[in-house]
Design a protein around this motif. Structure first.
Motif, short mmCIF file in Angstrom:
data_model
loop_
_atom_site.label_atom_id
_atom_site.label_comp_id
_atom_site.label_asym_id
_atom_site.label_seq_id
_atom_site.Cartn_x
_atom_site.Cartn_y
_atom_site.Cartn_z
N GLY A 129 -5.11 -12.61 -7.80
CA GLY A 129 -6.17 -12.81 -8.77
C GLY A 129 -7.45 -12.06 -8.46
O GLY A 129 -8.51 -12.42 -8.96
N ASN A 130 -7.42 -11.06 -7.61
CA ASN A 130 -8.62 -10.29 -7.31
C ASN A 130 -8.26 -8.81 -7.24
O ASN A 130 -7.10 -8.44 -7.10
N GLU A 131 -9.27 -7.96 -7.32
CA GLU A 131 -9.00 -6.52 -7.37
C GLU A 131 -9.03 -5.84 -5.99
O GLU A 131 -8.75 -4.66 -5.91
N HIS A 132 -9.38 -6.56 -4.92
CA HIS A 132 -9.46 -5.91 -3.61
C HIS A 132 -8.14 -5.19 -3.30
O HIS A 132 -7.09 -5.80 -3.40
N SER A 133 -8.21 -3.93 -2.90
CA SER A 133 -6.96 -3.28 -2.52
C SER A 133 -7.21 -2.17 -1.50
O SER A 133 -8.33 -1.73 -1.31
N LEU A 134 -6.12 -1.77 -0.85
CA LEU A 134 -6.20 -0.70 0.15
C LEU A 134 -5.08 0.29 -0.16
O LEU A 134 -3.93 -0.12 -0.43
N ASP A 135 -5.41 1.61 -0.09
CA ASP A 135 -4.43 2.63 -0.46
C ASP A 135 -3.52 2.97 0.73
O ASP A 135 -3.84 3.82 1.55
N LEU A 136 -2.39 2.29 0.80
CA LEU A 136 -1.46 2.55 1.91
C LEU A 136 -0.71 3.87 1.69
O LEU A 136 -0.32 4.53 2.65
N ARG A 137 -0.51 4.23 0.42
CA ARG A 137 0.23 5.48 0.15
C ARG A 137 -0.51 6.66 0.77
O ARG A 137 0.10 7.52 1.41
N TYR A 138 -1.82 6.67 0.61
CA TYR A 138 -2.60 7.76 1.19
C TYR A 138 -2.39 7.79 2.71
O TYR A 138 -2.15 8.85 3.29
N LEU A 139 -2.45 6.63 3.33
CA LEU A 139 -2.33 6.58 4.80
C LEU A 139 -0.93 6.99 5.26
O LEU A 139 -0.79 7.68 6.27
N ILE A 140 0.08 6.57 4.51
CA ILE A 140 1.45 6.94 4.89
C ILE A 140 1.63 8.45 4.76
O ILE A 140 2.18 9.11 5.64
N ARG A 141 1.12 9.01 3.65
CA ARG A 141 1.31 10.45 3.42
C ARG A 141 0.45 11.29 4.38
O ARG A 141 0.81 12.39 4.75
N ALA A 142 -0.70 10.75 4.80
CA ALA A 142 -1.60 11.51 5.68
C ALA A 142 -1.17 11.46 7.14
O ALA A 142 -1.65 12.24 7.96
#
Ligand code: SAM
Ligand code: SF4
Length: 329
Positions: free
Chosen positions: A274-287
Motif C-alpha cells: 500500500g505504499n510507493e517506496h521502492s528500490l530498483d534491483l534490476r539496475y543493481l543486478i545489471r550493473a
C-alpha cells in the motif's frame, strides 16, 4: 546467513516475486481492458528472476510465492520453478494463478518443486465469469483446478475477491464447491490498486465481516489459530477438512505481523503493498554482473525504510496508480 529485519523489528522471510505483468484475463478489479504491458527490455529475464530469488534466499528468506500478472503465461515458468525450488535455504515455493493454464502445467509444476498453489475463482457462473474476467474461460479454469488436484498438490487454496452486487450472492456456492473437492478457500476484500472504470470500489466494497455473517447463516465457523504464513485468518467448518480464510486489508489490518516484501517484474523491490517506496534491483543486478553483494546490501538497507502500515481508505479516489498485476498480488 543474515536475517532480514525491518526498522520496526519485523522479520522478513517471505518474498512475493512477480514473473510477468501479462495476463490472459482482464479482471475488472485488477486491470483495465486496454491495459498496456511493459516492453520486454524492462522485464527481468528468467536468469535475473533467479538471481533476485537467490539474493533473498541468501539473506534468509525461506518462502517465495511466484505471482504476476498470470505467472503461468510466462514462457519458461516450469524451468524457473525448478531452479528456484533448488535454492539453498528455501523451504517453500508457492504460486498464485488464475488456473487457466493448469491443465497443461500442473504436473510439470509439481515435478519442478512447487509445493502449494492458490487458484483465483470469484464465480462459478459462466456469464458472470465472462463479465468479471472479461474472458470466456470458466471451464478451462475448472479443468485446471481438477488437474492441480490430480497432480497431487496438497492444501490447494481458492481465492475469491468479493464485491457487493457482483458475486456476494455466490459465497455459499463457492464454499460448497471448495468443500466438495476438499480445498481451502479465502475471501479477499478488494483493494484500491489502479484506476478502474467497471465499478465503484466504494459501493461494491464487501467487508470480511459481511462475508462471515453470510456464511454463518448456513454454517458455523470455528475459529482456528492455523496460519499459512500469510495475512489470512482461518476458520474451520464441521463435517469437512476445508479451511475458510479471510484477507481483510481494511477491516482487520495485518500490517503488525507483516513478514513480506514484493518484487515487481521490472525488478522494483516494493516494501509495502500500500505504499510507493521502492528500490530498483534490476539496475543493481545489471550493473554488477556476477556479483550479488551490492544487490543484497541494498536490500538490507532498503528494509530500514519499510513503512509501518498501508493507508488504504474507502473511496473511489485512486490511492495507488499501480495495478495489482504490476504489483505482484
Ligand atoms: N493472475 C494470478 C491470479 O489471478 O491468481 C496471480 C496474480 S493476481 C494479481 C493475485 C491475486 O490478487 C488474485 O487472487 C486476485 O484476485 C487478487 N487481486 C487482484 N486485484 C485485486 C484488488 N484490487 N484487490 C484485491 N485483490 C486483488
Ligand atoms: Fe490476471 Fe490475476 Fe489480474 Fe485477473 S487478477 S487480471 S487473472 S493478474
Amino acid at each position: 546467513m543474515t536475517n532480514l529485519t525491518d526498522g520496526f523489528g519485523r522479520s522478513i522471510n517471505y518474498l512475493r516475486l512477480s514473473v510477468t505483468d501479462r495476463c490472459d484475463f482482464r479482471c475488472v478489479y485488477c486491470m483495465s481492458e486496454d491495459v498496456r504491458f511493459l516492453p520486454k527490455a524492462q522485464v527481468l529475464t528468467l536468469e535475473e528472476l533467479l538471481l533476485t530469488a537467490r539474493s533473498f534466499t541468501e539473506l534468509g528468506v525461506n518462502k517465495i510465492r511466484l505471482t504476476g500478472g498470470e505467472p503461468l503465461v510466462r514462457p519458461g515458468i516450469v524451468d524457473l520453478c525448478h531452479e528456484i525450488s533448488r535454492l539453498e535455504n528455501l523451504q517453500e515455493l508457492t504460486l498464485t494463478t488464475n488456473g487457466s493454464q493448469l491443465s497443461g502445467l500442473a504436473h510439470g509444476l509439481a515435478g519442478a518443486g512447487v509445493s502449494r498453489i492458490n487458484i483465483s475463482l470469484d464465480t462459478l457462473q459462466e456469464t458472470r465469469f465472462d463479465s468479471l474476467t472479461r474472458r470466456n474461460k470458466l471451464s478451462q479454469v475448472l479443468d485446471g483446478i481438477d488437474s492441480a488436484i490430480d497432480a497431487g498438490f496438497k492444501r490447494i487454496k481458492l481465492n475469491a475477491v468479493v464485491m457487493k452486487q457482483r458475486n456476494d450472492d455466490e459465497i455459499i456456492d463457492l464454499i460448497n464447491f471448495a468443500r466438495s473437492r476438499e480445498l481451502d478457500i479465502t475471501f479477499i476484500e478488494e483493494m484500491p490498486l489502479g484506476e478502474i472504470s467497471s465499478h465503484s470500489r466504494r459501493e461494491s466494497f464487501c467487508s470480511s465481516d459481511d462475508v462471515q455473517a453470510i456464511i454463518q447463516q448456513q454454517f458455523p465457523l470455528l475459529s482456528s489459530a492455523e496460519t499459512t504464513g500469510g495475512p489470512a485468518r482461518y476458520f474451520r467448518m464441521p463435517g469437512g477438512s476445508s479451511r475458510i480464510g479471510f484477507i481483510s486489508p481494511y477491516s482487520h489490518k495485518f500490517c503488525d505481523s507483516c513478514n513480506r516484501v514484493r518484487v515487481t517484474v521490472e525488478g522494483h523491490l516494493l516494501l509495502c503493498l500500500g505504499n510507493e517506496h521502492s528500490l530498483d534491483l534490476r539496475y543493481l543486478i545489471r550493473a554488477n554482473p556476477g556479483n550479488l553483494e551490492p544487490v543484497k546490501n541494498a536490500i538490507i538497507k532498503a528494509l530500514g525504510n519499510k513503512p509501518l502500515d498501508h493507508q488504504f481508505s474507502h473511496s473511489d479516489e485512486v490511492q495507488l496508480v499501480r495495478f495489482m498485476n504490476m504489483t505482484g498480488g
